[in-house]
Design an enzyme around this catalytic site. Structure first.
Site, PDB file in Angstrom:
ATOM      1  N   LYS A 293       4.391  -3.306  43.557  1.00 23.48           N
ATOM      2  CA  LYS A 293       4.511  -2.751  42.198  1.00 23.48           C
ATOM      3  C   LYS A 293       3.195  -2.904  41.452  1.00 23.48           C
ATOM      4  O   LYS A 293       2.744  -1.988  40.758  1.00 23.48           O
ATOM      5  CB  LYS A 293       5.608  -3.467  41.413  1.00 23.48           C
ATOM      6  CG  LYS A 293       6.982  -3.071  41.851  1.00 23.48           C
ATOM      7  CD  LYS A 293       8.000  -3.712  40.937  1.00 23.48           C
ATOM      8  CE  LYS A 293       9.392  -3.483  41.473  1.00 23.48           C
ATOM      9  NZ  LYS A 293      10.420  -4.044  40.648  1.00 23.48           N
TER      10      LYS A 293
ATOM     11  N   CYS B  57       1.333 -20.806  38.651  1.00 21.96           N
ATOM     12  CA  CYS B  57       0.724 -20.376  39.923  1.00 21.96           C
ATOM     13  C   CYS B  57      -0.762 -20.104  39.809  1.00 21.96           C
ATOM     14  O   CYS B  57      -1.403 -19.743  40.795  1.00 21.96           O
ATOM     15  CB  CYS B  57       1.406 -19.117  40.422  1.00 21.96           C
ATOM     16  SG  CYS B  57       3.162 -19.304  40.619  1.00 21.96           S
TER      17      CYS B  57
ATOM     18  N   ASN C 157       7.684 -17.780  47.997  1.00 22.83           N
ATOM     19  CA  ASN C 157       6.699 -18.122  46.966  1.00 22.83           C
ATOM     20  C   ASN C 157       6.174 -19.533  47.222  1.00 22.83           C
ATOM     21  O   ASN C 157       6.957 -20.468  47.444  1.00 22.83           O
ATOM     22  CB  ASN C 157       7.355 -18.040  45.573  1.00 22.83           C
ATOM     23  CG  ASN C 157       6.316 -17.949  44.449  1.00 22.83           C
ATOM     24  OD1 ASN C 157       5.121 -18.123  44.670  1.00 22.83           O
ATOM     25  ND2 ASN C 157       6.783 -17.659  43.236  1.00 22.83           N
TER      26      ASN C 157
ATOM     27  N   THR D 167      13.673 -16.022  46.235  1.00 21.75           N
ATOM     28  CA  THR D 167      12.194 -16.024  46.244  1.00 21.75           C
ATOM     29  C   THR D 167      11.624 -17.416  46.495  1.00 21.75           C
ATOM     30  O   THR D 167      10.413 -17.604  46.408  1.00 21.75           O
ATOM     31  CB  THR D 167      11.628 -15.464  44.914  1.00 21.75           C
ATOM     32  OG1 THR D 167      11.848 -16.421  43.876  1.00 21.75           O
ATOM     33  CG2 THR D 167      12.255 -14.145  44.518  1.00 21.75           C
TER      34      THR D 167
ATOM     35  N   HIS E 108      -1.170 -12.341  43.600  1.00 17.02           N
ATOM     36  CA  HIS E 108      -0.228 -13.454  43.582  1.00 17.02           C
ATOM     37  C   HIS E 108       1.124 -12.899  44.047  1.00 17.02           C
ATOM     38  O   HIS E 108       1.549 -11.832  43.576  1.00 17.02           O
ATOM     39  CB  HIS E 108      -0.112 -14.049  42.170  1.00 17.02           C
ATOM     40  CG  HIS E 108       1.087 -14.925  42.034  1.00 17.02           C
ATOM     41  ND1 HIS E 108       1.308 -15.992  42.879  1.00 17.02           N
ATOM     42  CD2 HIS E 108       2.173 -14.867  41.210  1.00 17.02           C
ATOM     43  CE1 HIS E 108       2.452 -16.564  42.568  1.00 17.02           C
ATOM     44  NE2 HIS E 108       3.003 -15.897  41.564  1.00 17.02           N
TER      45      HIS E 108
ATOM     46  N   ASP F 191      23.941  -7.638  49.533  1.00 14.66           N
ATOM     47  CA  ASP F 191      23.465  -6.772  50.610  1.00 14.66           C
ATOM     48  C   ASP F 191      22.126  -7.338  51.105  1.00 14.66           C
ATOM     49  O   ASP F 191      21.194  -7.486  50.308  1.00 14.66           O
ATOM     50  CB  ASP F 191      23.287  -5.354  50.032  1.00 14.66           C
ATOM     51  CG  ASP F 191      22.786  -4.371  51.080  1.00 14.66           C
ATOM     52  OD1 ASP F 191      22.455  -4.795  52.201  1.00 14.66           O
ATOM     53  OD2 ASP F 191      22.718  -3.168  50.749  1.00 14.66           O
TER      54      ASP F 191
ATOM     55  N   GLU G  91       2.158 -27.181  40.781  1.00 11.91           N
ATOM     56  CA  GLU G  91       3.088 -27.346  39.658  1.00 11.91           C
ATOM     57  C   GLU G  91       4.320 -28.104  40.147  1.00 11.91           C
ATOM     58  O   GLU G  91       5.322 -28.170  39.454  1.00 11.91           O
ATOM     59  CB  GLU G  91       3.457 -26.001  39.037  1.00 11.91           C
ATOM     60  CG  GLU G  91       4.086 -25.001  39.975  1.00 11.91           C
ATOM     61  CD  GLU G  91       4.483 -23.719  39.255  1.00 11.91           C
ATOM     62  OE1 GLU G  91       5.342 -23.803  38.365  1.00 11.91           O
ATOM     63  OE2 GLU G  91       3.946 -22.655  39.598  1.00 11.91           O
TER      64      GLU G  91
ATOM     65  N   SER H 289       9.446 -11.708  33.316  1.00 15.30           N
ATOM     66  CA  SER H 289       8.253 -12.259  33.988  1.00 15.30           C
ATOM     67  C   SER H 289       7.563 -11.177  34.815  1.00 15.30           C
ATOM     68  O   SER H 289       6.327 -11.114  34.862  1.00 15.30           O
ATOM     69  CB  SER H 289       8.626 -13.468  34.859  1.00 15.30           C
ATOM     70  OG  SER H 289       9.334 -13.084  36.013  1.00 15.30           O
TER      71      SER H 289
ATOM     72  N   SER I 291       2.616 -18.016  35.307  1.00 21.59           N
ATOM     73  CA  SER I 291       3.510 -17.821  34.163  1.00 21.59           C
ATOM     74  C   SER I 291       3.121 -18.703  32.987  1.00 21.59           C
ATOM     75  O   SER I 291       2.540 -19.780  33.155  1.00 21.59           O
ATOM     76  CB  SER I 291       4.943 -18.151  34.566  1.00 21.59           C
ATOM     77  OG  SER I 291       5.454 -17.103  35.342  1.00 21.59           O
TER      78      SER I 291
HETATM   79  P1  HMG Z   1      17.227  -9.446  40.508  1.00 19.94           P
HETATM   80  O1  HMG Z   1      17.277  -9.170  39.051  1.00 19.94           O
HETATM   81  O2  HMG Z   1      18.389 -10.119  41.131  1.00 19.94           O
HETATM   82  O3  HMG Z   1      16.955  -8.144  41.346  1.00 19.94           O
HETATM   83  O4  HMG Z   1      15.950 -10.291  40.894  1.00 19.94           O
HETATM   84  P2  HMG Z   1      16.986  -6.616  40.887  1.00 19.94           P
HETATM   85  O5  HMG Z   1      18.371  -6.232  40.552  1.00 19.94           O
HETATM   86  O6  HMG Z   1      15.871  -6.362  39.891  1.00 19.94           O
HETATM   87  O7  HMG Z   1      16.610  -5.984  42.294  1.00 19.94           O
HETATM   88  C1  HMG Z   1      15.370  -6.225  42.871  1.00 19.94           C
HETATM   89  C2  HMG Z   1      14.978  -4.959  43.623  1.00 19.94           C
HETATM   90  O8  HMG Z   1      15.867  -4.801  44.722  1.00 19.94           O
HETATM   91  C3  HMG Z   1      15.094  -3.681  42.782  1.00 19.94           C
HETATM   92  O9  HMG Z   1      14.032  -2.833  43.158  1.00 19.94           O
HETATM   93  C4  HMG Z   1      16.410  -3.095  43.251  1.00 19.94           C
HETATM   94  O10 HMG Z   1      16.491  -1.673  43.092  1.00 19.94           O
HETATM   95  C5  HMG Z   1      16.383  -3.481  44.724  1.00 19.94           C
HETATM   96  P3  HMG Z   1      13.054  -2.228  42.017  1.00 19.94           P
HETATM   97  O11 HMG Z   1      13.908  -1.415  41.142  1.00 19.94           O
HETATM   98  O12 HMG Z   1      12.522  -3.450  41.298  1.00 19.94           O
HETATM   99  O13 HMG Z   1      12.020  -1.495  42.795  1.00 19.94           O
HETATM  100  N1  HMG Z   1      17.702  -3.520  45.343  1.00 19.94           N
HETATM  101  C6  HMG Z   1      17.934  -3.081  46.587  1.00 19.94           C
HETATM  102  N2  HMG Z   1      17.127  -2.531  47.515  1.00 19.94           N
HETATM  103  C7  HMG Z   1      17.692  -2.198  48.720  1.00 19.94           C
HETATM  104  N3  HMG Z   1      19.010  -2.358  49.000  1.00 19.94           N
HETATM  105  C8  HMG Z   1      19.839  -2.903  48.071  1.00 19.94           C
HETATM  106  C9  HMG Z   1      19.314  -3.293  46.820  1.00 19.94           C
HETATM  107  N4  HMG Z   1      19.848  -3.856  45.706  1.00 19.94           N
HETATM  108  C10 HMG Z   1      18.855  -3.983  44.813  1.00 19.94           C
HETATM  109  N5  HMG Z   1      21.127  -3.059  48.375  1.00 19.94           N
HETATM  110  C11 HMG Z   1      13.852 -10.983  39.883  1.00 19.94           C
HETATM  111  C12 HMG Z   1      14.595  -9.876  40.614  1.00 19.94           C
HETATM  112  C13 HMG Z   1      12.380 -10.693  39.820  1.00 19.94           C
HETATM  113  C14 HMG Z   1      14.444 -11.077  38.460  1.00 19.94           C
HETATM  114  C15 HMG Z   1      14.127 -12.298  40.644  1.00 19.94           C
HETATM  115  O14 HMG Z   1      13.610 -12.233  41.951  1.00 19.94           O
HETATM  116  C16 HMG Z   1      13.574 -13.530  39.951  1.00 19.94           C
HETATM  117  O15 HMG Z   1      14.097 -14.026  38.970  1.00 19.94           O
HETATM  118  N6  HMG Z   1      12.473 -14.089  40.519  1.00 19.94           N
HETATM  119  C17 HMG Z   1      11.809 -15.281  39.965  1.00 19.94           C
HETATM  120  C18 HMG Z   1      10.751 -14.905  38.948  1.00 19.94           C
HETATM  121  C19 HMG Z   1       9.658 -14.096  39.571  1.00 19.94           C
HETATM  122  O16 HMG Z   1       9.403 -14.161  40.763  1.00 19.94           O
HETATM  123  N7  HMG Z   1       8.924 -13.329  38.744  1.00 19.94           N
HETATM  124  C20 HMG Z   1       7.794 -12.562  39.210  1.00 19.94           C
HETATM  125  C21 HMG Z   1       6.663 -12.450  38.186  1.00 19.94           C
HETATM  126  S1  HMG Z   1       6.298 -14.003  37.432  1.00 19.94           S
HETATM  127  C22 HMG Z   1       5.339 -14.834  38.627  1.00 19.94           C
HETATM  128  O17 HMG Z   1       4.905 -14.244  39.559  1.00 19.94           O
HETATM  129  C23 HMG Z   1       5.106 -16.289  38.411  1.00 19.94           C
HETATM  130  C24 HMG Z   1       5.872 -17.214  39.330  1.00 19.94           C
HETATM  131  O18 HMG Z   1       5.320 -17.167  40.631  1.00 19.94           O
HETATM  132  C25 HMG Z   1       5.847 -18.642  38.765  1.00 19.94           C
HETATM  133  C26 HMG Z   1       4.522 -19.279  38.430  1.00 19.94           C
HETATM  134  O19 HMG Z   1       3.610 -18.686  37.894  1.00 19.94           O
HETATM  135  O20 HMG Z   1       4.465 -20.498  38.634  1.00 19.94           O
HETATM  136  C27 HMG Z   1       7.347 -16.822  39.469  1.00 19.94           C
END
Ligand code: HMG
Length: 388
Positions: free
Chosen positions: A244, A113, A274, A154, A235, A31, A81, A203, A307
Site C-alpha cells: 500500500k 519501530c 512484525n 501481525t 517498515h 478466512d 520497544e 495507524s 508509531s
Molecule cells: P483488520 O481491521 O482486522 O483487517 O486488521 P481489515 O478488515 O482491514 O482487512 C485487512 C485486509 O484484508 C483488507 O485489505 C481486506 O479487504 C482484506 P485492504 O482493503 O486493506 O486492501 N481481507 C481479505 N482478503 C482476502 N480474503 C479475505 C479477506 N478478508 C479481508 N477473506 C489492521 C488490519 C491493520 C487494523 C490490523 O492488522 C492491526 O491492528 N495491526 C496492528 C497495527 C498495525 O500493524 N498498523 C500498521 C501501521 S502502524 C506501524 O506500522 C507501527 C507498528 O509497527 C508499531 C510500532 O511502530 O512500534 C504497528
C-alpha cells in the site's frame, strides 16, 4: 578525503518456533486468505521462554562479531520497544554475552519501530567524526498483541545486527534524509501493560501520511528522484502495508507503482511477522538477498515508521561485492529449520515467566541458539552462553 559511512556487516536471527497463520485463522474462525492475502503474512515467529530481546539480539550479532572482530567497536546502540528493564540497557547484557571491549559506550533507544533508524543515523554521525570507530547496532523486538485483537495475526519477533563503519561493504548510507514527527496515539504501550493499545486502521493511515511527509522533506533536502531507486524497503508491520505504501508513494511521485521494486524486501517478513525496530532492516536484508538483479552501485530507498509517530525516508547505495558479505544461506536455513507449534503451545508461550515477588523462576532450556535466559532470581535476569 571524505569519509564514506555505512553498513559493513549484517546479521539476522529468528527463533526456531512459529505459529502458522492458518492455525490462527482456524481457531478464530477467520478466512485464512484474510491473513495470507489481505495482510500478506504466513507465520508468526515466537520466542521460547528462555529467549528475549537480549538473547535474540546477541544471536544476530554473533556472526557479525565472528566475521569482523571487535576492534574499534566503541559504541553499542540497542534499539527496542520490548526492553527487559526500565533502567538498564538490554545492550549491557548483550555486550557481556558477546565479549565486547569494556571501553564501549552502551545505550538503549526507544521510539516504537523507528529507533533503529535513529541508531543508524547517530552511528553514521559518530563514524564521520571518528572514522576509525565502528558502531554495533542491535535492533530486536517481540511483537505481542492481545488475543483476538486485530493486531494478533501481525505478531512476530526477531533481531538484526548491523556494524556501521567507514568500510561500508554492504551499503553506504547517503547523507540526505527526510523526517516527520507528529504527536498521535495510533499505537502505544503504557508502562503497566504487556501488550500495546492500537488503533489499527488509524495507524495504517498515519503510516501513509508519514511516508508522504518524509518523502516530501527528503525531496526538499535534495534527495534522489523516485525513478532512480532500484528497490524500496519499508517498515513492515505486515507485508500488505508495504504494498500500500509503495502504491501511495508512486502516486505522490507521479509514477507507476512497480511492485517488483518492493516485493523482494517482503520475502522474509512474511515468514517472521512484525519485529518492530528490526523490521525495516530485515526488509533491507531480504531485498539484498532476494533481488535477482545485481544491485551493486544502485540506490535503495528506505522508509522507517515508528508509531507515536516518527517517519524518515533516506537512501543507501549498494556496494560492489555486497553478496559476498551477506550470509544469505545462513538466513534461509534459519527460516527453513523452524518448528511449527500447536495453538495450545502458542498460548503457553504467551505466558512468560514473571516472578514479580522476587522469587526464583528457573527457565526450562528450549532455545536452539547459543544464548539463553537461565533464570530470574531476586528480580535479576541471568543469561548464559551455552557455547553452542
Ligand atoms: P483488520 O481491521 O482486522 O483487517 O486488521 P481489515 O478488515 O482491514 O482487512 C485487512 C485486509 O484484508 C483488507 O485489505 C481486506 O479487504 C482484506 P485492504 O482493503 O486493506 O486492501 N481481507 C481479505 N482478503 C482476502 N480474503 C479475505 C479477506 N478478508 C479481508 N477473506 C489492521 C488490519 C491493520 C487494523 C490490523 O492488522 C492491526 O491492528 N495491526 C496492528 C497495527 C498495525 O500493524 N498498523 C500498521 C501501521 S502502524 C506501524 O506500522 C507501527 C507498528 O509497527 C508499531 C510500532 O511502530 O512500534 C504497528
Amino acid at each position: 578525503m571524505t569519509t564514506r559511512v555505512g553498513i559493513e556487516a549484517f546479521g539476522f536471527y529468528v527463533p526456531h518456533l512459529y505459529l502458522s497463520l492458518d492455525t490462527l485463522a482456524e481457531r478464530q474462525g477467520s478466512d485464512p486468505a484474510k491473513f495470507s492475502r489481505g495482510i500478506g503474512q504466513e507465520k508468526i515467529a515466537l520466542p521460547a521462554h528462555d529467549e528475549d530481546v537480549v538473547t535474540l539480539g546477541a544471536e544476530a550479532a554473533r556472526p557479525v562479531i565472528e566475521r569482523c572482530g571487535t576492534d574499534g567497536i566503541d559504541t553499542l546502540l540497542f534499539a527496542t520497544e520490548s526492553g527487559v528493564d526500565q533502567s538498564k540497557s538490554a545492550g549491557i547484557f548483550a555486550h557481556a554475552l558477546l565479549g565486547l571491549p569494556a571501553n564501549c559506550r552502551n545505550v538503549e533507544l526507544k521510539q516504537a519501530c523507528y529507533s533503529a533508524t535513529a541508531a543508524l543515523q547517530l552511528a553514521c554521525g559518530h563514524v564521520m567524526r571518528k572514522p576509525r570507530a565502528r558502531v554495533l547496532i542491535i535492533a530486536a523486538d517481540v511483537a505481542r498483541y492481545d488475543r483476538g485483537s486485530s493486531g494478533e495475526p501481525t505478531q512476530g519477533c526477531g533481531a538484526v545486527a548491523m556494524l556501521v563503519s567507514a568500510v561500508p561493504r554492504i551499503v553506504e548510507i547517503e547523507p540526505v534524509s527526510g523526517c516527520y514527527t507528529e504527536d498521535i496515539m495510533d499505537f502505544w504501550r503504557p508502562n503497566y501493560r504487556r501488550t500495546p493499545l492500537v488503533d489499527g486502521r488509524f495507524s495504517a493511515l498515519r503510516y501513509l501520511h508519514g511516508l508522504v511527509r518524509s518523502w516530501t522533506d527528503y525531496q526538499a533536502g535534495g534527495g534522489r528522484p523516485y525513478g532512480e531507486f532500484a528497490q524500496f524497503c519499508y517498515h513492515l508491520p505486515f507485508s500488505r502495508m508495504a504494498e500500500k505504501g509503495h502504491g501511495h508513494l508512486a502516486r505522490q511521485a507521479g509514477a507507476e507503482a512497480d511492485m517488483t521494486r518492493c516485493r523482494p524486501g517482503m520475502v522474509y517478513s512474511r515468514q517472521v511477522g512484525n519485529c518492530y525496530a528490526a523490521s525495516l532492516y530485515l526488509a533491507l536484508i531480504s531485498a539484498l538477498e532476494n533481488t535477482r538483479d545485481d544491485l551493486a552501485g544502485r540506490p535503495v530507498g528506505l522508509f522507517s515508521y515508528g508509531s507515536g509517530a516518527v517517519s524518515e525516508f533516506f537512501s543507501a547505495i549498494v556496494q560492489p561485492g555486497y553478496r559476498d558479505n551477506l550470509p544469505a544461506d545462513r538466513h534461509r536455513k534459519l527460516l527453513r529449520a523452524r518448528t511449527e507449534v500447536t495453538y495450545e503451545t502458542y498460548l503457553d508461550l504467551r505466558d512468560i515467566p514473571d516472578p514479580q515477588d522476587g522469587g526464583t523462576a528457573l527457565i526450562r532450556p528450549a532455545a536452539r541458539g547459543r544464548y539463553r535466559l537461565e533464570k530470574i532470581d531476586d528480580h535479576k535476569r541471568h543469561y548464559v552462553d551455552t557455547g553452542r
